[in-house]
Design a protein around this motif. Sequence first.
Motif, mmCIF file in Angstrom:
data_model
loop_
_atom_site.group_PDB
_atom_site.id
_atom_site.type_symbol
_atom_site.label_atom_id
_atom_site.label_comp_id
_atom_site.label_asym_id
_atom_site.label_seq_id
_atom_site.Cartn_x
_atom_site.Cartn_y
_atom_site.Cartn_z
ATOM 1 N N GLU A 39 -6.983 14.755 6.033
ATOM 2 C CA GLU A 39 -8.436 14.630 5.877
ATOM 3 C C GLU A 39 -8.803 14.242 4.448
ATOM 4 O OE1 GLU A 39 -9.783 18.449 7.111
ATOM 5 O OE2 GLU A 39 -9.430 18.077 9.259
ATOM 6 N N LEU A 40 -8.091 14.816 3.477
ATOM 7 C CA LEU A 40 -8.380 14.528 2.069
ATOM 8 C C LEU A 40 -8.037 13.091 1.705
ATOM 9 C CD1 LEU A 40 -9.320 15.863 -0.600
ATOM 10 C CD2 LEU A 40 -6.928 16.414 -1.057
ATOM 11 N N SER A 41 -7.084 12.500 2.400
ATOM 12 C CA SER A 41 -6.653 11.139 2.070
ATOM 13 C C SER A 41 -7.774 10.121 2.239
ATOM 14 C CB SER A 41 -5.459 10.738 2.940
ATOM 15 O OG SER A 41 -5.836 10.597 4.303
ATOM 16 N N ALA A 42 -8.799 10.461 3.013
ATOM 17 C CA ALA A 42 -9.922 9.540 3.198
ATOM 18 C C ALA A 42 -10.641 9.263 1.883
ATOM 19 C CB ALA A 42 -10.888 10.109 4.228
ATOM 20 N N ARG A 43 -10.492 10.159 0.911
ATOM 21 C CA ARG A 43 -11.140 9.984 -0.392
ATOM 22 C C ARG A 43 -10.275 9.192 -1.369
ATOM 23 N NH1 ARG A 43 -12.678 16.314 -1.520
ATOM 24 N NH2 ARG A 43 -13.329 16.865 0.616
ATOM 25 N N HIS A 44 -9.085 8.852 -0.958
ATOM 26 C CA HIS A 44 -8.154 8.186 -1.863
ATOM 27 C C HIS A 44 -7.758 6.814 -1.320
ATOM 28 C CE1 HIS A 44 -7.529 11.840 -4.307
ATOM 29 N NE2 HIS A 44 -7.668 12.483 -3.157
ATOM 30 N N ASP A 45 -7.056 6.063 -2.147
ATOM 31 C CA ASP A 45 -6.663 4.709 -1.742
ATOM 32 C C ASP A 45 -5.258 4.690 -1.170
ATOM 33 O OD1 ASP A 45 -5.349 5.270 -4.054
ATOM 34 O OD2 ASP A 45 -5.839 3.388 -5.073
ATOM 35 N N TRP A 46 -4.875 5.768 -0.499
ATOM 36 C CA TRP A 46 -3.597 5.785 0.180
ATOM 37 C C TRP A 46 -3.771 6.306 1.602
ATOM 38 C CZ3 TRP A 46 -3.109 11.123 0.642
ATOM 39 C CH2 TRP A 46 -3.539 11.896 -0.435
ATOM 40 N N ARG A 47 -2.868 5.848 2.429
ATOM 41 C CA ARG A 47 -2.861 6.269 3.830
ATOM 42 C C ARG A 47 -2.014 7.529 3.960
ATOM 43 N NH1 ARG A 47 0.056 2.694 8.564
ATOM 44 N NH2 ARG A 47 -0.200 4.173 10.307
ATOM 45 N N PRO A 58 0.823 -1.209 0.000
ATOM 46 C CA PRO A 58 0.000 0.000 0.000
ATOM 47 C C PRO A 58 0.856 1.257 0.000
ATOM 48 C CG PRO A 58 -0.005 -1.028 2.172
ATOM 49 C CD PRO A 58 0.693 -1.989 1.248
ATOM 50 N N LEU A 59 0.239 2.361 -0.389
ATOM 51 C CA LEU A 59 0.932 3.637 -0.479
ATOM 52 C C LEU A 59 0.710 4.445 0.793
ATOM 53 C CD1 LEU A 59 2.552 5.643 -2.268
ATOM 54 C CD2 LEU A 59 0.337 6.555 -3.037
ATOM 55 N N LEU A 60 1.779 5.017 1.312
ATOM 56 C CA LEU A 60 1.724 5.870 2.486
ATOM 57 C C LEU A 60 2.282 7.241 2.130
ATOM 58 C CD1 LEU A 60 1.480 6.484 5.571
ATOM 59 C CD2 LEU A 60 3.784 5.511 5.820
ATOM 60 N N VAL A 61 1.518 8.292 2.429
ATOM 61 C CA VAL A 61 1.992 9.668 2.294
ATOM 62 C C VAL A 61 2.391 10.141 3.684
ATOM 63 C CG1 VAL A 61 1.411 12.029 1.644
ATOM 64 C CG2 VAL A 61 0.537 10.109 0.297
ATOM 65 N N ALA A 62 3.685 10.382 3.869
ATOM 66 C CA ALA A 62 4.224 10.753 5.182
ATOM 67 C C ALA A 62 4.519 12.249 5.199
ATOM 68 C CB ALA A 62 5.488 9.960 5.476
ATOM 69 N N ILE A 63 3.889 12.969 6.113
ATOM 70 C CA ILE A 63 4.011 14.423 6.186
ATOM 71 C C ILE A 63 5.073 14.815 7.210
ATOM 72 C CG2 ILE A 63 2.823 16.572 6.782
ATOM 73 C CD1 ILE A 63 0.234 15.240 5.854
ATOM 74 N N SER A 114 -3.969 21.333 -0.753
ATOM 75 C CA SER A 114 -4.120 19.909 -0.447
ATOM 76 C C SER A 114 -4.570 19.127 -1.676
ATOM 77 C CB SER A 114 -5.122 19.717 0.697
ATOM 78 O OG SER A 114 -6.377 20.296 0.386
ATOM 79 N N GLN A 115 -5.458 19.706 -2.477
ATOM 80 C CA GLN A 115 -5.912 19.029 -3.691
ATOM 81 C C GLN A 115 -4.787 18.922 -4.716
ATOM 82 O OE1 GLN A 115 -9.478 20.940 -5.119
ATOM 83 N NE2 GLN A 115 -10.536 20.707 -3.162
ATOM 84 N N ALA A 116 -3.965 19.976 -4.810
ATOM 85 C CA ALA A 116 -2.847 19.940 -5.747
ATOM 86 C C ALA A 116 -1.818 18.896 -5.328
ATOM 87 C CB ALA A 116 -2.196 21.321 -5.838
ATOM 88 N N VAL A 117 -1.526 18.830 -4.028
ATOM 89 C CA VAL A 117 -0.572 17.829 -3.548
ATOM 90 C C VAL A 117 -1.116 16.424 -3.782
ATOM 91 C CG1 VAL A 117 0.606 16.920 -1.507
ATOM 92 C CG2 VAL A 117 0.489 19.385 -1.879
ATOM 93 N N ALA A 118 -2.418 16.242 -3.581
ATOM 94 C CA ALA A 118 -3.024 14.940 -3.849
ATOM 95 C C ALA A 118 -2.856 14.560 -5.323
ATOM 96 C CB ALA A 118 -4.497 14.953 -3.466
ATOM 97 N N ARG A 119 -2.979 15.551 -6.208
ATOM 98 C CA ARG A 119 -2.782 15.308 -7.641
ATOM 99 C C ARG A 119 -1.323 14.901 -7.921
ATOM 100 N NH1 ARG A 119 -3.633 13.681 -12.709
ATOM 101 N NH2 ARG A 119 -3.097 15.194 -14.320
ATOM 102 N N ILE A 120 -0.381 15.585 -7.288
ATOM 103 C CA ILE A 120 1.032 15.250 -7.462
ATOM 104 C C ILE A 120 1.319 13.847 -6.937
ATOM 105 C CG2 ILE A 120 3.389 15.876 -6.801
ATOM 106 C CD1 ILE A 120 2.354 18.807 -6.597
ATOM 107 N N VAL A 121 0.742 13.522 -5.783
ATOM 108 C CA VAL A 121 0.910 12.178 -5.219
ATOM 109 C C VAL A 121 0.417 11.125 -6.204
ATOM 110 C CG1 VAL A 121 0.021 10.598 -3.449
ATOM 111 C CG2 VAL A 121 0.874 12.860 -2.792
ATOM 112 N N ALA A 122 -0.732 11.379 -6.825
ATOM 113 C CA ALA A 122 -1.283 10.424 -7.790
ATOM 114 C C ALA A 122 -0.354 10.248 -8.984
ATOM 115 C CB ALA A 122 -2.662 10.893 -8.252
ATOM 116 N N LEU A 123 0.241 11.351 -9.460
ATOM 117 C CA LEU A 123 1.159 11.269 -10.588
ATOM 118 C C LEU A 123 2.415 10.480 -10.223
ATOM 119 C CD1 LEU A 123 0.892 14.938 -11.906
ATOM 120 C CD2 LEU A 123 0.057 12.893 -13.072
#
Length: 321
Positions: free
Chosen positions: A105-113, A79-84, A299-308
Amino acid sequence: MHSLLSTIDVADEPIVNRAREICRRDIEGDVTEEVVRHINAALGTDMATAVLYAHFESKLLAGQQGHHRPRHQRDCGRPLLVAIVPGAFYKEHPQTRGDGRELIELSARHDWRCERIPCESLGTLAQNAAIINDYLRDQLRCYRVILVSLSKGTMDATMAQRVEPELFRDLIGWVSVSGIPRGTKMADWLLDRWRLRPVFKLMLWYHGADRQAVQDLRHNSAEQAERASGEPPIPMVHVSAFPMRRHLSCWRARLWYQRFRRDGPNDSVVMLADMLRLPGVVIPVWGTDHYLRGRWKVSQAVARIVALLAGGEAVDDDSAA
């Protein structure tokens, strides 16, 4: 338009368009720190800021920024983990959003922790580097990890990379948001004024902080430059604010911006010309300051970068547009 670029207000279009024209017609070769200093002295800080923005915008649109293409790791089933890595004062002043809560909070909408590394809010670089590396050593056994560092957290993570570079080679990527890669003139201003020493000592005592934590933040020391210029063996993305004076979000930002503007464009904390020597991709955010408040949803932009990064796409490729 690139999907990760912010929109330009109608009121700001004339200065940004003029800056784009200066980059195209009046600057021979690349934009350098010397060029930025000249424009700052001759045309003012707002124009110098706009020229730097136009420079990074054009590189992003043309896919010319040096970077590593993201790579799929062998164990892609993990699984993918985003560590802040949080910023300074993230416990004492959560309103600055240096704790990364919006991304969590936004990560709840995605398939990463997504979770925050428990760094010291006012820790030294050495203290927080040890915490970051202990965390990564543990989590990399089970997860594919993307690091997201906020403000001073970028300096903490850079120190951690210098101490244990092998841990960072196993990361999927690294996103620095309003990062302080080469220190801040804030630290110089506080440390070099002897009349402020009693107040400074009182501040340290009140916050339970070590003087070394501020000393670590001095701007552009030889050690800072060496740490910041090292090429990471992973994709790295810098999200950086490019404000004019009228974009600053609070009186403190306006005060620090004014103190530093003679030295060049700044976001009230970071000298923006420092971004010119960094490895990786720079995503310039027009019209906001260090705290990235405004219509551009960080937060939405970072989520987009994470996805890329997680999907194996390069952030400045046409695929991101």
